[in-house]
Design a protein around this motif. Structure first.
Motif, PDB file in Angstrom:
ATOM      1  N   PHE A   1      24.332 -28.333 -30.193  1.00  0.00           N
ATOM      2  CA  PHE A   1      23.943 -28.526 -28.796  1.00  0.00           C
ATOM      3  C   PHE A   1      23.616 -30.000 -28.587  1.00  0.00           C
ATOM      4  O   PHE A   1      22.983 -30.628 -29.436  1.00  0.00           O
ATOM      5  CB  PHE A   1      22.715 -27.686 -28.448  1.00  0.00           C
ATOM      6  CG  PHE A   1      22.952 -26.202 -28.493  1.00  0.00           C
ATOM      7  CD1 PHE A   1      23.752 -25.576 -27.550  1.00  0.00           C
ATOM      8  CD2 PHE A   1      22.363 -25.424 -29.481  1.00  0.00           C
ATOM      9  CE1 PHE A   1      23.971 -24.217 -27.583  1.00  0.00           C
ATOM     10  CE2 PHE A   1      22.565 -24.053 -29.526  1.00  0.00           C
ATOM     11  CZ  PHE A   1      23.378 -23.442 -28.576  1.00  0.00           C
TER      12      PHE A   1
ATOM     13  N   ASP B   1      22.809 -29.634 -22.784  1.00  0.00           N
ATOM     14  CA  ASP B   1      22.697 -28.332 -23.451  1.00  0.00           C
ATOM     15  C   ASP B   1      21.242 -28.003 -23.769  1.00  0.00           C
ATOM     16  O   ASP B   1      20.834 -26.830 -23.715  1.00  0.00           O
ATOM     17  CB  ASP B   1      23.469 -28.339 -24.786  1.00  0.00           C
ATOM     18  CG  ASP B   1      24.953 -28.532 -24.616  1.00  0.00           C
ATOM     19  OD1 ASP B   1      25.448 -28.451 -23.477  1.00  0.00           O
ATOM     20  OD2 ASP B   1      25.632 -28.781 -25.634  1.00  0.00           O
TER      21      ASP B   1
ATOM     22  N   PRO C   1      25.104 -22.193 -31.748  1.00  0.00           N
ATOM     23  CA  PRO C   1      26.023 -22.788 -30.778  1.00  0.00           C
ATOM     24  C   PRO C   1      27.464 -22.309 -30.922  1.00  0.00           C
ATOM     25  O   PRO C   1      28.288 -22.564 -30.043  1.00  0.00           O
ATOM     26  CB  PRO C   1      25.929 -24.291 -31.072  1.00  0.00           C
ATOM     27  CG  PRO C   1      25.537 -24.363 -32.513  1.00  0.00           C
ATOM     28  CD  PRO C   1      24.655 -23.175 -32.757  1.00  0.00           C
TER      29      PRO C   1
ATOM     30  N   PHE D   1      29.188 -20.312 -28.032  1.00  0.00           N
ATOM     31  CA  PHE D   1      29.395 -21.164 -26.856  1.00  0.00           C
ATOM     32  C   PHE D   1      30.663 -22.005 -27.017  1.00  0.00           C
ATOM     33  O   PHE D   1      31.481 -22.111 -26.098  1.00  0.00           O
ATOM     34  CB  PHE D   1      28.188 -22.077 -26.653  1.00  0.00           C
ATOM     35  CG  PHE D   1      26.910 -21.367 -26.335  1.00  0.00           C
ATOM     36  CD1 PHE D   1      26.530 -21.136 -25.026  1.00  0.00           C
ATOM     37  CD2 PHE D   1      26.063 -20.928 -27.349  1.00  0.00           C
ATOM     38  CE1 PHE D   1      25.344 -20.487 -24.722  1.00  0.00           C
ATOM     39  CE2 PHE D   1      24.882 -20.268 -27.065  1.00  0.00           C
ATOM     40  CZ  PHE D   1      24.517 -20.049 -25.746  1.00  0.00           C
ATOM     41  N   HIS D   2      30.811 -22.621 -28.176  1.00  0.00           N
ATOM     42  CA  HIS D   2      31.971 -23.486 -28.394  1.00  0.00           C
ATOM     43  C   HIS D   2      33.264 -22.675 -28.499  1.00  0.00           C
ATOM     44  O   HIS D   2      34.315 -23.134 -28.030  1.00  0.00           O
ATOM     45  CB  HIS D   2      31.755 -24.333 -29.647  1.00  0.00           C
ATOM     46  CG  HIS D   2      30.727 -25.408 -29.472  1.00  0.00           C
ATOM     47  ND1 HIS D   2      30.912 -26.478 -28.629  1.00  0.00           N
ATOM     48  CD2 HIS D   2      29.493 -25.563 -30.019  1.00  0.00           C
ATOM     49  CE1 HIS D   2      29.848 -27.264 -28.673  1.00  0.00           C
ATOM     50  NE2 HIS D   2      28.967 -26.725 -29.505  1.00  0.00           N
TER      51      HIS D   2
ATOM     52  N   ASN E   1      34.196 -21.940 -24.971  1.00  0.00           N
ATOM     53  CA  ASN E   1      34.698 -23.140 -24.305  1.00  0.00           C
ATOM     54  C   ASN E   1      36.160 -23.409 -24.655  1.00  0.00           C
ATOM     55  O   ASN E   1      36.987 -23.699 -23.787  1.00  0.00           O
ATOM     56  CB  ASN E   1      33.839 -24.354 -24.684  1.00  0.00           C
ATOM     57  CG  ASN E   1      32.633 -24.526 -23.784  1.00  0.00           C
ATOM     58  OD1 ASN E   1      32.193 -23.568 -23.150  1.00  0.00           O
ATOM     59  ND2 ASN E   1      32.095 -25.722 -23.732  1.00  0.00           N
TER      60      ASN E   1
ATOM     61  N   VAL F   1      28.622 -27.959 -24.509  1.00  0.00           N
ATOM     62  CA  VAL F   1      28.521 -26.565 -24.086  1.00  0.00           C
ATOM     63  C   VAL F   1      28.410 -26.422 -22.577  1.00  0.00           C
ATOM     64  O   VAL F   1      29.069 -25.562 -21.972  1.00  0.00           O
ATOM     65  CB  VAL F   1      27.330 -25.880 -24.779  1.00  0.00           C
ATOM     66  CG1 VAL F   1      27.069 -24.512 -24.163  1.00  0.00           C
ATOM     67  CG2 VAL F   1      27.604 -25.738 -26.266  1.00  0.00           C
TER      68      VAL F   1
ATOM     69  N   GLN G   1      31.004 -25.687 -19.845  1.00  0.00           N
ATOM     70  CA  GLN G   1      31.521 -24.344 -19.555  1.00  0.00           C
ATOM     71  C   GLN G   1      31.549 -24.060 -18.058  1.00  0.00           C
ATOM     72  O   GLN G   1      32.394 -23.290 -17.584  1.00  0.00           O
ATOM     73  CB  GLN G   1      30.668 -23.311 -20.289  1.00  0.00           C
ATOM     74  CG  GLN G   1      31.310 -21.956 -20.428  1.00  0.00           C
ATOM     75  CD  GLN G   1      30.564 -21.076 -21.418  1.00  0.00           C
ATOM     76  OE1 GLN G   1      30.044 -20.031 -21.043  1.00  0.00           O
ATOM     77  NE2 GLN G   1      30.507 -21.487 -22.675  1.00  0.00           N
TER      78      GLN G   1
END
Length: 521
Positions: A8, A12, A67, A70-71, A74, A118, A121
């Protein structure tokens, strides 16, 4: 893919890592009634993106704070958006032009900030929804009518897009220019279904605005621009916005140099007409001319119209948005580049008079650019791994950036190195001494270091710039406590309560009671 190992960084932390709303699945319903930014200044920032925060909460729970989910999402959203760009271009120009152009969009380095960080997004969700709506609209039958099922899909995509990021409100204008590119505007029977579609889109947009106003009030921009006070002066704001246009052109065509921060003095306030303002004006006029020239459609005009429509809300030309330039905001406008490339390749490949050598050179050129873009993207992705890496890189690239100096000062402060931190605080103040949030943070640092007089000066400067800034009022209250002026500190707490910052007011009142020996409560 090499962004999947990132942690992050930057926004983030405030929006996800330190946001209790994201950490509790029991708050999923409450998310729809809260601002995008958590904390006392959420209303001030004036952003409402409930779908994005809703998905953040689900990803936080799925990864237990890691994280990685999230990635992964994305990267998946970027892949989806790229495929949808291909679908749109394929319908407009055919696969020969669409495939290379969509590939360039997929590997373009200007997208790194949106994909590798992040909170990008929001851009990806909004763009994917908007792209899907455009594809559904452009692929309808030639008679121009939108079937009920297709219309429902478009409206659902639109609602998802605006709830992810407000930028998607431009969809009705994009659908109009797509009709222009497809030659539908002059076809018999076009007007009635177009009006019905527009009315439905306006109704969906109205639902979003009602939700937004219920949560944030009537402001479209919030008070965030107050931190960059020159954006509140229309002539200075417009001159500065024009000076950004050469950066748009550079980032679209030759993105060799990228930055996470373009605040002063990387791009300084334009207090007068400069060469960069003139150059930006010419670029703006060139886009407008190609939009208005019938013979330029659709080869140049569609791309120009797409860029103008999507960049205007984030350009500071219409309203101040609180930042001079952010690369993530070019995610949607960069589709214009794919449109220009696609139409150019179609003209090159479909022309029987073109020598084979020219065609080969054109294809080879696209391949070389795609390879260069891809390598740059791969090299840039790890910069967003953490604040430490990001701030170090930005400071090396842009020591003239006040925000880079500011964040380095905060990092050194957190590491327990106040002597070196003080140097960066002072440099940031020298570069741009008119950011209320920075001044309040600087005042807090000085107060913790025992420099009450310096802290009072910085807190007063912050209040002069933004009298209703929560951080400035709170820090000023702490200064009043240090000055042994409890009545003035109580007044600051009262101001915070009037403005709705009850939590900060409570913290300040607790500090007053702790510091005042006369208070027996």
């Amino acid at each position: 893919l090499n962004s999947l190992s990132n942690g992050f960084a930057f926004d983030d932390l405030g929006i996800i890592v330190d946001n209790p709303t994201v950490h509790d699945l029991g708050d999923l319903l409450r998310i729809w009634g809260t601002p995008y930014w958590p904390g006392a200044d959420g209303l001030e920032r004036g952003l409402y993106r409930p779908l994005t925060v809703f998905l953040f909460a689900i990803q936080w729970a799925a990864g237990q704070g890691s994280p990685i989910p999230f990635h992964v999402l994305n990267v998946g959203l970027h892949a989806l958006a790229s495929v949808l760009v291909y679908r749109l271009l394929d319908h407009l120009v055919g696969w020969k032009g669409a495939l290379p152009a969509a590939l360039l969009f997929a590997v373009h380095p200007v997208h790194v900030e949106a994909v590798a960080n992040v909170v990008g997004q929001a851009e990806l969700l909004s763009a994917a929804g908007l792209h899907a709506a455009c594809v559904a609209y452009a692929e309808r039958p030639d008679h121009g009518r939108v079937s009920g099922r297709r219309q429902v899909l478009i409206l659902v995509f639109f609602l998802m897009a605006v709830l992810a990021k407000e930028h998607a409100v431009v969809l009705p204008a994009l659908l109009l220019v797509l009709d222009g590119a497809q030659g539908r505007l002059r076809r018999p029977g076009y007007l009635d279904p177009a009006i019905r579609m527009t009315v439905a889109l306006v109704a969906v947009g109205g639902v979003y605005l009602v939700l937004r106003f219920a949560v944030l009030g009537g402001s479209l921009t919030g008070n965030a621009p107050g931190n960059l006070g020159f954006l509140l002066d229309p002539p200075t704001r417009i001159r500065t916005a024009l000076a950004v246009w050469p950066h748009y052109a550079r980032l679209m065509v030759f993105p060799a140099h990228l930055s996470a921060m373009y605040d002063p003095a990387t791009i300084p306030p334009m207090l007068s007409v400069s060469p960069s303002v003139v150059a930006g004006g010419f670029l703006l006029m060139a886009v407008l001319v190609t939009m208005a020239t019938p013979s330029a459609w659709p080869a140049l005009g569609l791309g120009s119209a797409w860029f103008m429509i999507t960049v205007l809300p984030v350009s500071n030309l219409l309203v101040p948005i609180g930042t001079v330039l952010a690369e993530r905001t070019l995610y949607l406008p960069s589709v214009a580049g794919a449109l220009w490339v696609a139409y150019g390749l179609r003209r090159l490949l479909d022309s029987p008079s073109r020598p084979g050598r020219q065609v080969l050179a054109g294809v080879a050129g696209v391949c070389v650019v795609a390879l260069g873009f891809g390598l740059k993207t791969i090299a840039r992705n790890p910069v967003w791994d953490s604040n430490e890496v990001l701030f170090k890189t930005t400071l090396e690239d842009h020591p003239e950036s006040f925000r880079a100096q500011w964040f380095e000062a905060m990092r050194l402060t957190d590491m327990g190195n106040p002597d070196l931190a003080r140097e960066h605080w002072a440099r940031a103040f020298q570069i741009y001494p008119a950011h209320a949030g920075f001044l309040a943070a600087y005042a807090r640092f000085l107060l913790d270091e025992g420099d009450v007089e310096g802290a009072e000066d910085m807190a007063n400067r912050a209040l002069e710039i933004q009298p209703e800034a929560a951080s400035a009022l709170f820090t000023s209250g702490l200064v009043e406590i240090a000055r042994e002026r409890p009545d003035e500190a109580e007044s600051r707490a009262g101001d915070l309560r009037v403005l709705g910052f009850d939590a900060l007011a409570g913290q300040l009142e607790d500090s007053i009671r702790t510091a005042d020996p006369r208070d027996s409560r």
